[in-house]
Scaffold this active site. Structure first.
Site, PDB file in Angstrom:
ATOM      1  N   HIS A   2       2.289   0.455  16.659  1.00 26.41           N
ATOM      2  CA  HIS A   2       3.676   0.607  15.328  1.00 26.41           C
ATOM      3  C   HIS A   2       4.612   0.217  15.883  1.00 26.41           C
ATOM      4  CE1 HIS A   2       1.836   3.926  13.460  1.00 26.41           C
ATOM      5  NE2 HIS A   2       1.669   4.483  13.569  1.00 26.41           N
ATOM      6  N   ASN A  44       3.024  11.382   6.153  1.00 25.75           N
ATOM      7  CA  ASN A  44       3.315  11.100   7.560  1.00 25.75           C
ATOM      8  C   ASN A  44       3.732  11.681   8.259  1.00 25.75           C
ATOM      9  OD1 ASN A  44       3.639   7.298   6.963  1.00 25.75           O
ATOM     10  ND2 ASN A  44       1.879   8.818   7.411  1.00 25.75           N
ATOM     11  N   ASP A  82      -1.511  -1.080   7.141  1.00 25.10           N
ATOM     12  CA  ASP A  82      -2.292  -0.568   7.384  1.00 25.10           C
ATOM     13  C   ASP A  82      -2.842  -0.446   8.609  1.00 25.10           C
ATOM     14  OD1 ASP A  82      -3.049   1.996   7.894  1.00 25.10           O
ATOM     15  OD2 ASP A  82      -4.756   2.061   6.122  1.00 25.10           O
ATOM     16  N   GLY A  83      -3.224   0.100   9.426  1.00 25.04           N
ATOM     17  CA  GLY A  83      -4.117  -0.080  10.534  1.00 25.04           C
ATOM     18  C   GLY A  83      -3.574  -0.599  12.186  1.00 25.04           C
ATOM     19  N   ASN A  84      -2.304  -0.095  12.176  1.00 25.00           N
ATOM     20  CA  ASN A  84      -1.078   0.051  13.218  1.00 25.00           C
ATOM     21  C   ASN A  84      -2.180   1.353  14.437  1.00 25.00           C
ATOM     22  OD1 ASN A  84       0.348  -1.519  12.253  1.00 25.00           O
ATOM     23  ND2 ASN A  84       1.798   0.149  12.360  1.00 25.00           N
ATOM     24  N   ARG A  96      -3.394  -4.355   0.685  1.00 29.09           N
ATOM     25  CA  ARG A  96      -2.896  -3.529   1.730  1.00 29.09           C
ATOM     26  C   ARG A  96      -4.127  -3.938   2.920  1.00 29.09           C
ATOM     27  NH1 ARG A  96      -3.985   3.078   1.172  1.00 29.09           N
ATOM     28  NH2 ARG A  96      -3.768   4.035   3.923  1.00 29.09           N
ATOM     29  N   ARG A 101       1.626  13.806  10.656  1.00 27.95           N
ATOM     30  CA  ARG A 101       1.273  13.217  11.692  1.00 27.95           C
ATOM     31  C   ARG A 101       1.736  14.073  13.558  1.00 27.95           C
ATOM     32  NH1 ARG A 101      -0.107   7.318  11.363  1.00 27.95           N
ATOM     33  NH2 ARG A 101      -1.149   7.616   9.555  1.00 27.95           N
ATOM     34  N   ARG A 158      -5.406   1.908  14.546  1.00 24.35           N
ATOM     35  CA  ARG A 158      -6.344   1.748  15.039  1.00 24.35           C
ATOM     36  C   ARG A 158      -6.634   0.581  15.484  1.00 24.35           C
ATOM     37  NH1 ARG A 158      -8.916   1.643   9.141  1.00 24.35           N
ATOM     38  NH2 ARG A 158      -6.523   1.853   9.035  1.00 24.35           N
ATOM     39  N   TRP A 159      -5.522  -0.650  16.065  1.00 27.66           N
ATOM     40  CA  TRP A 159      -5.783  -1.633  16.486  1.00 27.66           C
ATOM     41  C   TRP A 159      -4.730  -1.685  18.190  1.00 27.66           C
ATOM     42  CZ3 TRP A 159      -1.060  -4.401  19.145  1.00 27.66           C
ATOM     43  CH2 TRP A 159      -0.694  -5.225  19.336  1.00 27.66           C
ATOM     44  N   SER A 180      -2.844   5.867  -2.000  1.00 26.60           N
ATOM     45  CA  SER A 180      -2.206   6.455  -1.193  1.00 26.60           C
ATOM     46  C   SER A 180      -1.147   6.905  -1.207  1.00 26.60           C
ATOM     47  CB  SER A 180      -2.398   5.557   0.164  1.00 26.60           C
ATOM     48  OG  SER A 180      -3.458   5.958   0.733  1.00 26.60           O
TER      49      SER A 180
END
Ligand code: FPP
Length: 248
Positions: A39, A70, A22-24, A190, A73, A26-27, A198
């Site tokens: 991603h 997903n 997780d966090g792609n 995670r 999205r 926000r990165w 999730s």
């Protein structure tokens, strides 16, 4: 050797590690770039973590690559993720074979776009005789979907007299899940600071140790994995028993 790696007790490794990458997004935002950039950089971590796990002797690594939720999205992001899957499998096939890693998938993969489905089947077929580690991609996966599907098949078997009600037990349920034959994960990681499951492997993580880190997935390196494993090894796993009972 890395400071963390050298401290790992190789005799007490988790056999199966499950990861919620997780966090792609926000990165990418942090880097002022579109989500897809996150991603793409996440693939580097997939490679690093697969390699580090196989090197240590972890036998199963399950990565949450795409959940049934997903699909909601933006279309562009879904398409990019699907394309990335095809591209990555194509690029990594040789490395998987060189490292004796077998690719597998869990989830409703027949519903993936045709190209992604084909690439996935090709990767699974090309690596099926490898024995060092299973790299399992959870794709179009959700735990509740998996459990509902298992219940449907079990109900059908019961109706048709293939099984009796008394035969329904934990092992039978295990054998109707996508993960049949795969031991339960002992460690679930995670990334990105979220502390949720999730809809991931709900049945299978009954006794897993949960490890949460604030690191975004594209920054999650081998060193971070070693730290997670060390943390796991410092915990006492009691499976409902007392500390005295398990330390005997
Ligand atoms: C979560 O970050 C990540 C995903 C939903 C996809 C994970 C996919 C990859 C790492 C690349 C493809 C993988 C393979 C195996 C080829 P997020 O988008 O939810 O991040 P956010 O919470 O910061 O928005």
């Amino acid at each position: 050797m890395s400071e963390f790696k050298s401290k790992i007790d190789l005799n007490r490794l988790p056999k199966h590690i499950a990861v919620i990458m997780d966090g792609n997004g926000r990165w990418a935002k942090q880097h002022g770039r579109p989500r897809v950039f996150g991603h793409k950089n996440g693939v580097r971590s997939v490679r690093a973590i697969s390699e580090a796990s196989a090197e240590l002797g972890v036998e199963f690594l399950t990565l949450y690559a795409f959940s049934t939720e997903n699909w909601g999205r933006p279309t562009m992001e879904v398409n990019a993720l699907m394309a990335l899957l095809v591209e990555t499998i194509g690029k990594e096939m040789n490395t998987l074979n060189e490292n004796n890693i077998r690719l597998k998938a869990i989830g409703d993969i027949t519903k993936l776009p045709a190209q992604s489905y084909k690439a996935l089947l090709k990767g699974i077929e090309a690596t099926k005789n490898n024995t060092r580690m299973d790299l399992i991609l959870a794709l179009n996966y959700s735990s509740r979907w998996e459990i509902v599907e298992a219940i449907k098949t079990i109900a059908e078997d019961l109706k048709n007299g293939v099984i009796t009600q008394e035969e329904i037990n934990k092992d039978l349920v295990d054998n109707h899940l996508n993960t049949r034959g795969i031991p339960d994960p002992e460690l679930l990681i995670r990334t990105s600071g979220e502390r949720r499951i999730s809809n991931y492997l709900l049945w299978q993580i009954a006794y897993a140790e949960l490890y949460f880190t604030d690191v975004f997935w594209p920054d999650f390196s081998k060193e971070h994995l070693y730290q997670a494993i060390l943390d796991f090894q410092q915990r006492e796993r009691r499976f409902g028993k007392t500390g005295e009972q398990v330390s005997k």
